[in-house]
Design a protein around this motif. Structure first.
Motif, short mmCIF file in Angstrom:
data_model
loop_
_atom_site.label_atom_id
_atom_site.label_comp_id
_atom_site.label_asym_id
_atom_site.label_seq_id
_atom_site.Cartn_x
_atom_site.Cartn_y
_atom_site.Cartn_z
N MET A 160 56.97 25.39 45.07
CA MET A 160 56.90 26.80 44.73
C MET A 160 55.47 27.20 44.36
O MET A 160 55.00 28.29 44.73
N ALA A 161 54.77 26.33 43.61
CA ALA A 161 53.39 26.64 43.22
C ALA A 161 52.48 26.71 44.44
O ALA A 161 51.62 27.59 44.56
N ASN A 162 52.65 25.75 45.37
CA ASN A 162 51.85 25.77 46.60
C ASN A 162 52.13 27.04 47.41
O ASN A 162 51.22 27.63 48.02
N GLN A 163 53.40 27.47 47.41
CA GLN A 163 53.75 28.69 48.13
C GLN A 163 53.06 29.91 47.50
O GLN A 163 52.56 30.79 48.21
N LYS A 164 53.01 29.96 46.14
CA LYS A 164 52.32 31.06 45.46
C LYS A 164 50.82 31.06 45.78
O LYS A 164 50.21 32.12 45.96
N VAL A 165 50.22 29.86 45.83
CA VAL A 165 48.79 29.77 46.16
C VAL A 165 48.54 30.31 47.57
O VAL A 165 47.57 31.05 47.81
N GLN A 166 49.42 29.91 48.51
CA GLN A 166 49.26 30.38 49.88
C GLN A 166 49.37 31.90 49.96
O GLN A 166 48.60 32.57 50.66
N GLU A 167 50.34 32.47 49.21
CA GLU A 167 50.50 33.93 49.20
C GLU A 167 49.27 34.60 48.60
O GLU A 167 48.77 35.62 49.12
N ALA A 168 48.74 34.01 47.48
CA ALA A 168 47.55 34.59 46.84
C ALA A 168 46.34 34.52 47.77
O ALA A 168 45.54 35.46 47.86
N GLU A 169 46.18 33.40 48.48
CA GLU A 169 45.06 33.27 49.41
C GLU A 169 45.19 34.27 50.55
O GLU A 169 44.18 34.84 51.01
N SER A 170 46.44 34.51 51.01
CA SER A 170 46.65 35.47 52.09
C SER A 170 46.25 36.88 51.64
O SER A 170 45.57 37.62 52.36
N VAL A 171 46.69 37.25 50.41
CA VAL A 171 46.32 38.57 49.87
C VAL A 171 44.82 38.68 49.70
O VAL A 171 44.20 39.72 50.02
N THR A 172 44.19 37.61 49.18
CA THR A 172 42.73 37.63 48.97
C THR A 172 41.99 37.80 50.28
O THR A 172 41.02 38.57 50.37
N GLU A 218 40.50 34.16 40.37
CA GLU A 218 40.79 33.52 39.08
C GLU A 218 42.23 33.01 39.04
O GLU A 218 42.52 31.93 38.52
N THR A 219 43.15 33.84 39.60
CA THR A 219 44.57 33.43 39.65
C THR A 219 44.73 32.17 40.49
O THR A 219 45.47 31.24 40.13
N LEU A 222 46.22 28.59 39.31
CA LEU A 222 47.35 27.94 39.97
C LEU A 222 46.97 26.56 40.49
O LEU A 222 47.76 25.60 40.41
N GLN A 223 45.73 26.45 41.03
CA GLN A 223 45.30 25.14 41.52
C GLN A 223 45.19 24.13 40.39
O GLN A 223 45.53 22.96 40.55
N GLY A 224 44.72 24.59 39.22
CA GLY A 224 44.67 23.70 38.06
C GLY A 224 46.06 23.26 37.65
O GLY A 224 46.29 22.08 37.30
N LYS A 225 47.01 24.21 37.67
CA LYS A 225 48.39 23.89 37.31
C LYS A 225 48.99 22.90 38.31
O LYS A 225 49.71 21.96 37.94
#
Length: 488
Positions: free
Chosen positions: A249-261, A328-329, A333-336
């Motif tokens: 789930m965390a990896n999925q959130k990172v991918q979504e954040a990278e897509s938005v960025t 920053e987000t 997330l990557q740290g988490k």
């Protein structure tokens, strides 16, 4: 705390019961560290009681006394082993051997006293005539947990930093015989249910469900420990799967954040390009208006274009701030994720270590058991060889039967024994007893002796064993009576 009552009664192994119940030094050495379920630091809380009315506390001595008593009262020897008899319908029925001494394992509470359990034993004697010989309270047994206990578990505690789940119980050794008649006491399912209710009442415990209600079989001590270890492994596996789900789930959130960025960066680039195009348009318009309309129109056009340019630059700054927030987000997330991966890796290493340790223990036990069985087989073969040699030297009947088996096995064209050979084999079987079970054991012994003496090959061994079994099972008798051929 253990709040449900339970009692399980089975035949007492008089040779090993005392060592376990008394925690002898030899017993403690032999159970081994890999199978340890006893905490020596807690053994001081154990208690015991020996019935003074039976003198010798040795169970084997009391067992021998019961055998003598049964012989005197009934005129027959006590049937110790399981035997077979033919029922009215012709089917073979297995009859269990007598269990004159039986042992009950009774769940107790941490504060249960020896007097409480003695009261239970006295009540059992009054109701069913079964006499308690020995009582042992064990408060040092249980199993180790893989981690912290569940929230509702108020019974487990820590020993040297490890969590321990205790199994408080008592062993009650009963004399199950009626010494007036020399016969065993007969207790049915209703009696056993009443006994469990009695335990709940006298020990102030909640009435547990009987096997008839739950459908579950009672687990012996080692099986119970293994079952608890399996439950702990299942719990750890569930934790591992949950951690993997969190990582996913965390990896999925990172991918979504990278897509938005990336979309915001692309949008910022487009705005920057529009700003640059507008600046060029302003410059061109200013130059053109200077030439055509004069400074008044120029000032109006420049003011309009400059305002629009500032608005675009403001949007660009907002986009850059939003991009910075997303970056920053992503870093957070990557740290988490790195922390979760480290925790997950440690948990996996711990599980793999535990699995490997369990595997090594099982392999060691298997190797020890294999060695023990090989030694036992070798010793049995040695004894068989010695006894065969002795019988061949001293018994003409046995020697004739063995030689007849060897001759048949090595005769390629002769399919079965002659009548004289069958008679010799039956005479040899009767040397060992007159019942079917003795004949089967004697037939196996004749075959093994013939195999060794005649050095039979695999084909000859199969033929010899088959025909000896035909004699034991009475197929030759059937052939003689009915005129049918023997099975081949």
């Amino acid at each position: 705390m253990a709040t449900k009552s339970s009692i399980h009664i089975k035949s007492c192994n008089v040779k090993s019961s005392g060592a376990h119940n008394r925690r002898t030094a030899e017993y403690m050495r032999n159970i081994g560290e890999s199978k340890i379920y006893i905490v020596p630091e807690l053994s001081a809380d154990n208690e015991q009681w020996i019935n003074p009315g039976f003198g010798n506390p040795d169970l084997q001595a009391h067992y021998d006394y019961i055998k003598q008593m049964v012989k005197e009262k009934t005129g027959r020897a006590m049937q110790e082993k399981e035997r077979e008899r033919k029922g009215k319908n012709g089917k073979i029925i297995k009859v269990a051997g007598c269990s004159p001494i039986r042992e009950g394992v009774l769940l107790i509470r941490p504060d249960t006293t020896l007097a409480d359990v003695r009261k239970f034993g006295e009540e059992c004697q009054q109701r069913w005539g079964i006499t308690p010989l020995q009582i042992f309270l064990h408060k040092d047994e249980g199993h180790w947990l893989g981690g912290q206990p569940e929230a509702e578990d108020k019974e487990s505690f820590q020993i040297n930093g490890k969590w321990f789940k205790p199994n408080y119980h008592a062993h009650i050794v009963f004399d199950w015989m009626n010494h007036d008649t020399g016969k065993s006491r007969k207790l049915n399912d209703e009696d056993m249910t009443e006994m469990q209710t009695l335990a709940a009442d006298l020990l102030s415990m909640k009435r547990g469900k009987s096997k008839a209600e739950t459908g579950k079989e009672h687990l012996e001590r080692n099986d119970f420990i293994i079952e608890k270890q399996k439950e702990e492994m299942n719990r750890l596996n569930a934790t591992r799967l949950y951690c993997e789900h969190q990582l996913e789930m965390a990896n999925q959130k990172v991918q979504e954040a990278e897509s938005v960025t990336n979309a915001l960066i692309e949008q910022a680039h487009q705005k920057q390009q529009q700003s640059e195009d507008l600046d060029r348009a302003i410059s061109e318009k200013r130059s053109k208006l200077n030439k055509e309309k004069g400074s008044e129109l120029l000032s109006v056009a420049v003011g309009w274009a400059t305002g629009k340019s500032k608005a675009l630059k403001g949007k660009i700054e907002d986009l850059r701030d939003e991009i910075s927030t997303h970056e920053e987000t992503i870093e957070r997330l990557q740290g988490k994720i790195q922390t979760m991966q480290s925790d997950h890796q440690r948990e996996l290493m711990k599980l793999e270590g535990k699995h490997q340790s369990e595997l090594n223990r099982k392999e060691a036990e298997h190797a020890q058991e294999t060695t023990r069985l090989k030694n036992r087989i070798a010793w049995q073969n040695h004894l068989i060889g010695c006894l065969s040699f002795l019988l061949l030297k001293t018994s003409d009947i046995f020697r004739k039967a063995v030689n007849g088996i060897i001759r048949l096995a090595k005769d390629y064209y002769k399919p079965r024994f002659a009548s004289e050979q069958v008679s010799d084999i039956k005479d040899a079987l009767n040397l060992f007893g007159d019942d079917r079970q003795s004949h089967r054991a004697a037939g196996d012994f004749l075959y093994l002796t013939a195999k060794q003496k005649g050095d039979l090959d695999s084909r000859e061994q199969i033929k010899a064993k088959r025909e000896v079994e035909n004699v034991v099972d009475g197929h030759y008798d059937y052939q003689q009576k009915r005129g049918f051929s023997v099975r081949r």
